[in-house]
Design a protein around this motif. Structure first.
Motif, PDB file in Angstrom:
ATOM      1  N   GLU A 247      40.913 -10.650  57.797  1.00 32.97           N
ATOM      2  CA  GLU A 247      40.868  -9.784  59.320  1.00 32.97           C
ATOM      3  C   GLU A 247      39.430 -10.426  59.630  1.00 32.97           C
ATOM      4  O   GLU A 247      38.549 -10.513  59.020  1.00 32.97           O
ATOM      5  CB  GLU A 247      40.519  -8.226  58.819  1.00 32.97           C
ATOM      6  N   PRO A 248      39.247 -10.821  60.953  1.00 34.12           N
ATOM      7  CA  PRO A 248      38.098 -11.526  61.634  1.00 34.12           C
ATOM      8  C   PRO A 248      36.912 -10.487  61.489  1.00 34.12           C
ATOM      9  O   PRO A 248      35.687 -10.878  61.158  1.00 34.12           O
ATOM     10  CB  PRO A 248      38.259 -11.413  63.066  1.00 34.12           C
ATOM     11  N   ALA A 249      37.023  -9.051  61.339  1.00 32.30           N
ATOM     12  CA  ALA A 249      35.798  -8.393  61.378  1.00 32.30           C
ATOM     13  C   ALA A 249      35.334  -8.416  59.667  1.00 32.30           C
ATOM     14  O   ALA A 249      34.108  -8.056  59.571  1.00 32.30           O
ATOM     15  CB  ALA A 249      36.241  -6.849  61.248  1.00 32.30           C
ATOM     16  N   GLY A 250      36.054  -8.929  58.845  1.00 30.71           N
ATOM     17  CA  GLY A 250      35.258  -9.196  57.491  1.00 30.71           C
ATOM     18  C   GLY A 250      34.529 -10.552  57.339  1.00 30.71           C
ATOM     19  O   GLY A 250      34.328 -10.926  56.152  1.00 30.71           O
ATOM     20  N   PHE A 251      34.767 -11.440  58.610  1.00 27.88           N
ATOM     21  CA  PHE A 251      34.240 -12.813  58.334  1.00 27.88           C
ATOM     22  C   PHE A 251      32.706 -12.621  58.218  1.00 27.88           C
ATOM     23  O   PHE A 251      32.016 -11.838  59.062  1.00 27.88           O
ATOM     24  CB  PHE A 251      34.503 -13.526  59.569  1.00 27.88           C
ATOM     25  N   PRO A 252      31.843 -13.572  57.261  1.00 22.20           N
ATOM     26  CA  PRO A 252      30.482 -13.317  57.175  1.00 22.20           C
ATOM     27  C   PRO A 252      29.671 -13.877  58.383  1.00 22.20           C
ATOM     28  O   PRO A 252      29.962 -14.787  59.095  1.00 22.20           O
ATOM     29  CB  PRO A 252      30.225 -14.217  55.974  1.00 22.20           C
ATOM     30  N   ALA A 253      28.601 -13.115  58.710  1.00 20.35           N
ATOM     31  CA  ALA A 253      27.910 -13.663  59.704  1.00 20.35           C
ATOM     32  C   ALA A 253      26.463 -14.446  58.913  1.00 20.35           C
ATOM     33  O   ALA A 253      25.548 -14.204  58.670  1.00 20.35           O
ATOM     34  CB  ALA A 253      26.878 -12.418  60.520  1.00 20.35           C
ATOM     35  N   ALA A 254      26.792 -15.960  58.874  1.00 19.33           N
ATOM     36  CA  ALA A 254      26.170 -16.801  58.380  1.00 19.33           C
ATOM     37  C   ALA A 254      25.284 -17.852  59.104  1.00 19.33           C
ATOM     38  O   ALA A 254      25.823 -17.971  60.175  1.00 19.33           O
ATOM     39  CB  ALA A 254      27.169 -17.676  57.352  1.00 19.33           C
ATOM     40  N   ASP A 255      24.183 -17.979  58.464  1.00 18.84           N
ATOM     41  CA  ASP A 255      23.210 -18.913  59.365  1.00 18.84           C
ATOM     42  C   ASP A 255      23.129 -20.392  58.435  1.00 18.84           C
ATOM     43  O   ASP A 255      23.624 -20.120  57.142  1.00 18.84           O
ATOM     44  CB  ASP A 255      21.623 -18.241  59.363  1.00 18.84           C
ATOM     45  N   VAL A 256      22.761 -21.368  58.980  1.00 23.25           N
ATOM     46  CA  VAL A 256      22.353 -22.349  58.031  1.00 23.25           C
ATOM     47  C   VAL A 256      21.544 -22.189  57.256  1.00 23.25           C
ATOM     48  O   VAL A 256      20.591 -21.326  57.227  1.00 23.25           O
ATOM     49  CB  VAL A 256      21.846 -23.601  59.024  1.00 23.25           C
ATOM     50  N   GLY A 257      21.748 -22.706  55.955  1.00 25.80           N
ATOM     51  CA  GLY A 257      21.123 -22.679  54.763  1.00 25.80           C
ATOM     52  C   GLY A 257      21.469 -21.661  53.863  1.00 25.80           C
ATOM     53  O   GLY A 257      20.906 -21.260  52.908  1.00 25.80           O
ATOM     54  N   ASP A 258      22.337 -20.613  54.342  1.00 19.53           N
ATOM     55  CA  ASP A 258      23.096 -19.599  53.482  1.00 19.53           C
ATOM     56  C   ASP A 258      23.907 -20.275  52.719  1.00 19.53           C
ATOM     57  O   ASP A 258      24.283 -21.266  52.657  1.00 19.53           O
ATOM     58  CB  ASP A 258      23.742 -18.519  54.120  1.00 19.53           C
ATOM     59  N   THR A 259      24.562 -19.474  51.803  1.00 22.77           N
ATOM     60  CA  THR A 259      25.506 -19.949  50.578  1.00 22.77           C
ATOM     61  C   THR A 259      26.722 -18.928  50.716  1.00 22.77           C
ATOM     62  O   THR A 259      26.496 -17.839  50.795  1.00 22.77           O
ATOM     63  CB  THR A 259      24.889 -20.245  49.320  1.00 22.77           C
ATOM     64  N   LEU A 260      27.872 -19.566  50.492  1.00 24.66           N
ATOM     65  CA  LEU A 260      29.044 -18.851  50.242  1.00 24.66           C
ATOM     66  C   LEU A 260      29.244 -19.053  48.615  1.00 24.66           C
ATOM     67  O   LEU A 260      29.803 -19.788  48.137  1.00 24.66           O
ATOM     68  CB  LEU A 260      30.382 -19.496  50.750  1.00 24.66           C
ATOM     69  N   ALA A 261      28.490 -18.007  47.919  1.00 24.47           N
ATOM     70  CA  ALA A 261      28.418 -17.946  46.730  1.00 24.47           C
ATOM     71  C   ALA A 261      29.949 -17.658  45.949  1.00 24.47           C
ATOM     72  O   ALA A 261      30.700 -16.916  46.517  1.00 24.47           O
ATOM     73  CB  ALA A 261      27.413 -16.931  46.093  1.00 24.47           C
ATOM     74  N   GLY A 262      30.030 -18.406  44.723  1.00 22.43           N
ATOM     75  CA  GLY A 262      31.166 -18.380  44.156  1.00 22.43           C
ATOM     76  C   GLY A 262      32.329 -19.271  44.880  1.00 22.43           C
ATOM     77  O   GLY A 262      32.079 -20.109  45.437  1.00 22.43           O
ATOM     78  N   ALA A 263      33.718 -18.859  44.581  1.00 24.47           N
ATOM     79  CA  ALA A 263      34.731 -19.523  45.095  1.00 24.47           C
ATOM     80  C   ALA A 263      35.158 -19.287  46.501  1.00 24.47           C
ATOM     81  O   ALA A 263      35.386 -18.028  46.789  1.00 24.47           O
ATOM     82  CB  ALA A 263      35.920 -19.470  44.194  1.00 24.47           C
ATOM     83  N   THR A 264      35.450 -20.136  47.367  1.00 17.67           N
ATOM     84  CA  THR A 264      36.199 -20.046  48.494  1.00 17.67           C
ATOM     85  C   THR A 264      37.363 -20.968  48.372  1.00 17.67           C
ATOM     86  O   THR A 264      37.375 -21.929  48.549  1.00 17.67           O
ATOM     87  CB  THR A 264      35.134 -20.410  49.758  1.00 17.67           C
ATOM     88  N   THR A 265      38.585 -20.080  48.457  1.00 20.30           N
ATOM     89  CA  THR A 265      39.730 -20.817  48.159  1.00 20.30           C
ATOM     90  C   THR A 265      40.830 -20.488  49.188  1.00 20.30           C
ATOM     91  O   THR A 265      41.068 -19.562  49.744  1.00 20.30           O
ATOM     92  CB  THR A 265      40.276 -20.166  46.956  1.00 20.30           C
ATOM     93  N   GLY A 266      41.558 -21.631  49.598  1.00 21.01           N
ATOM     94  CA  GLY A 266      42.858 -21.556  50.656  1.00 21.01           C
ATOM     95  C   GLY A 266      43.490 -22.884  50.756  1.00 21.01           C
ATOM     96  O   GLY A 266      42.898 -24.004  50.347  1.00 21.01           O
ATOM     97  N   PRO A 267      44.200 -22.794  51.631  1.00 23.87           N
ATOM     98  CA  PRO A 267      45.040 -24.208  52.176  1.00 23.87           C
ATOM     99  C   PRO A 267      43.972 -24.933  53.087  1.00 23.87           C
ATOM    100  O   PRO A 267      43.194 -24.374  53.677  1.00 23.87           O
ATOM    101  CB  PRO A 267      46.145 -23.536  52.948  1.00 23.87           C
TER     102      PRO A 267
END
Length: 608
Positions: A247-267
């Motif tokens: 869902e779009p509502a769950g997408f992170p509000a990220a700035d440059v220099g932040d990190t997606l910690a752990g695994a981001t997985t998909g096609p």
């Protein structure tokens, strides 16, 4: 940006619809005993089965997109071949919500299509799809094929092969070399389940629930965590766009220099607005990098401070006046002169012939006073209705703000939308015939584009000529992930003409007064290393002062994860020789998800 948003959504809807409507069957079905996904994908960018029907192709569903205009699912063969050039995944375009789930074993029959997001005129690569499908679910709950880990080690340093000259520079027919070129590597994974781990954000989250990460954080890194685009040969191979299947509502509000910690997985998908895109089933956890908005230092008493700031289609209905005022007063420290780009007329996008902008600028000036800043005076020239491009009905233009306590403006009436200002000698010095005035507004270089605004200022007894610019946009250029390598930059033809016109005008001033102080600034819509900038600087008339910064700090805009220069302040030789020049790209917008403009302002200080 509002008009661009509508255009973007419309383009996506139309392009997707066309992909389903323009298919033809060119041959008999190819059956599963001889055709698997890696056979469909092949060893080049174009499927050897394009236009043909295939039947009973097996695989495991790895992702389902049940929203938007491009609905369908990805599936992947759990029995890969040994060829690293052939992808084991492919997208199935269903047009309506697909009736499958991740982990389903399926067989798919349909027509193989090469869909070009944005249409063939865009120059984009094509996405191999199976369309008009018949899908059979064989079983549920199967393990999803293990993701391919995309990392600094796996992505080649070289970006793309040179296109085939006999094919107009296209790379489509070239054999993929995924161990040699980054674009070939990503293409060899098209449609497959991939993963990035602890990926640093290099492009902030946007309203379309997208962000950009890099798997090569040391690649042309900025001190603030971004990835700097410093030449046409440094495209930055580690960048990937990230979207979500959630869902779009769950997408992170990220700035440059932040990190997606752990695994981001998909096609791994390919789309019109970002090229190769990881469409995440699972997103890493956002870890804040603590990026703060910058504040420049205050000018000294004997320093003139001049800024350029693109305020992104500012009109009286916007709710950003207080924020822009705060930025000018607090972050820019109330410059003596501010060149504003994208000031709209007094009723914004309402297309009723209004061209005046006194309400727009007055509202900003009042907000600056309320924020504790000076009561700026201002000058501009109203454009002809619908003659200068930008948002339809908005009539954007440049405008000067100036602090009358510190500088004075030399008014010479007569300048209007169609009258060119010129240069004359007065008391042995250069002077403008019209101030404010436009530079050569009848020149075809300015067709459907903003005309430069020239003004004559005085600071501590010294005349300073300031030229505010907003050159033609990059719309129409082929993207870095184009099927044509190197990509064509068709939009720069007009900017080259515009740069030559400004350079000619500056030379006219310098021919009258060799040591005149001239500043040309604004949204140049091109890089400091570009042919546009070279033409502005031709003959030594100007020099782009952003080059006084270390290479890692040269940027004012972030596009597709590349931090790059679009806004510039160029100075004449007398200013550069003075030895007291200070330049600052003040990063308050481009790196942040809650930006009030997509541009960072630039500030120049010097002692005349």
């Amino acid at each position: 940006m509002a008009s661009q948003s509508v255009t973007r959504l419309a383009a996506l809807t139309v392009a997707t619809a066309c992909s389903a409507a323009s298919l033809v069957v060119l041959g008999p079905p190819a059956h599963a005993d001889s055709v698997r996904i890696h056979d469909i994908q092949g060893t080049t960018r174009i499927s050897p089965y394009a236009g043909r029907q295939v039947a009973d192709v097996p695989g495991i569903v790895t992702g389902v997109r049940d929203q938007g205009s491009s609905r369908g699912f990805w599936f992947q063969d759990p029995r890969p071949d040994a060829d690293p050039a052939t992808s084991e995944g492919v997208f199935v375009f269903t047009s309506s919500a697909p009736q499958v789930a991740v982990g389903d074993a399926v067989t798919v029959s349909g027509t193989v299509s090469e869909f070009v997001p944005g249409g063939t005129a865009s120059g984009n690569q094509s996405l191999t799809e199976i369309t008009r499908p018949t899908v059979t679910v064989v079983s549920h709950g199967n393990p999803v094929p293990a993701p391919v880990v995309v990392s600094a080690r796996s992505v080649p340093r070289a970006y793309a092969p040179a296109g085939d000259a006999d094919a107009g520079g296209s790379v489509n027919a070239l054999p993929l070399r995924p161990g040699r070129y980054a674009l070939d590597y990503y293409e060899s994974l098209e449609g497959m389940n991939v993963q990035v781990a602890d990926a640093r954000v290099v492009g902030a989250s946007d309203p379309y629930t997208e962000l950009w990460v890099t798997v090569r954080p040391g690649e042309n890194a900025s001190p603030r965590g971004g990835t700097v685009y410093g030449s046409y040969e440094a495209q930055n191979t580690g960048r990937l766009q990230v979207q979500t299947l959630g869902e779009p509502a769950g997408f992170p509000a990220a700035d440059v220099g932040d990190t997606l910690a752990g695994a981001t997985t998909g096609p791994l998908d390919y789309n019109q607005f970002g090229g190769y895109t990881l469409v995440a089933r699972t997103l890493g956890t956002l870890t804040a990098g603590g990026l703060a908005r910058e504040t420049t230092r205050e000018q000294r008493r004997d320093e003139l401070s001049v800024a350029t700031y693109n305020v992104e289609n500012l009109d009286p209905s916007d709710g950003t006046f207080a924020a822009h005022a705060e930025a000018i007063v607090r972050n820019l420290r109330s410059p003596d002169i501010v060149s504003l780009e994208e000031i709209q007329d007094d009723n914004g996008a309402v297309d009723d012939g209004t061209v005046t902008a006194g309400v727009t600028v007055g509202k900003l000036i009042d907000a600056i006073v309320a924020a504790g800043g000076p009561r700026y005076d201002w000058r501009s020239v109203d454009p002809l209705d619908k003659a200068d491009g930008g948002e339809p009905g908005g009539n954007i233009r440049q405008a000067f703000l100036f602090d009358p306590r510190r500088v004075s403006f030399t008014d010479r009436p007569g300048g209007d939308a169609v009258t060119a200002t010129g240069v004359v000698k007065a008391r042995g010095k250069a002077a403008l015939t019209h101030s404010p005035g436009r530079i050569d507004p009848a020149n075809p270089a300015w067709r459907n584009s903003r005309k430069p605004l020239a003004g004559e200022f005085a600071f501590r007894g010294r005349t300073v000529f300031v030229i505010a610019n907003h050159f033609a946009s990059k719309g129409g250029d082929q993207g870095l992930t184009s099927a044509y390598q190197p990509p064509a930059r068709s939009s720069e033809t007009q900017r080259h003409l515009q740069a030559t016109a400004v350079n000619t005008f500056v030379k006219e001033i310098l021919a009258v007064e060799k040591n005149a102080d001239v500043i040309a600034l604004g949204d140049i819509n091109d890089f400091e290393f570009s042919g546009t900038t070279r033409r502005l600087e031709a003959g030594g008339a100007l020099w782009s002062a952003v080059r006084s910064l270390p290479p890692g700090e040269r940027y004012s805009y972030v596009y597709q994860g590349n931090s790059q220069v679009l806004d510039q302040i160029l100075v004449s030789p007398s200013i550069r020789r003075g030895g007291h020049l200070s330049y600052d790209s003040v990063h308050i917008n481009a790196e942040f998800h809650d930006q009030i403009s997509d541009h960072d302002p630039q500030v120049l200080r010097y002692r005349p």
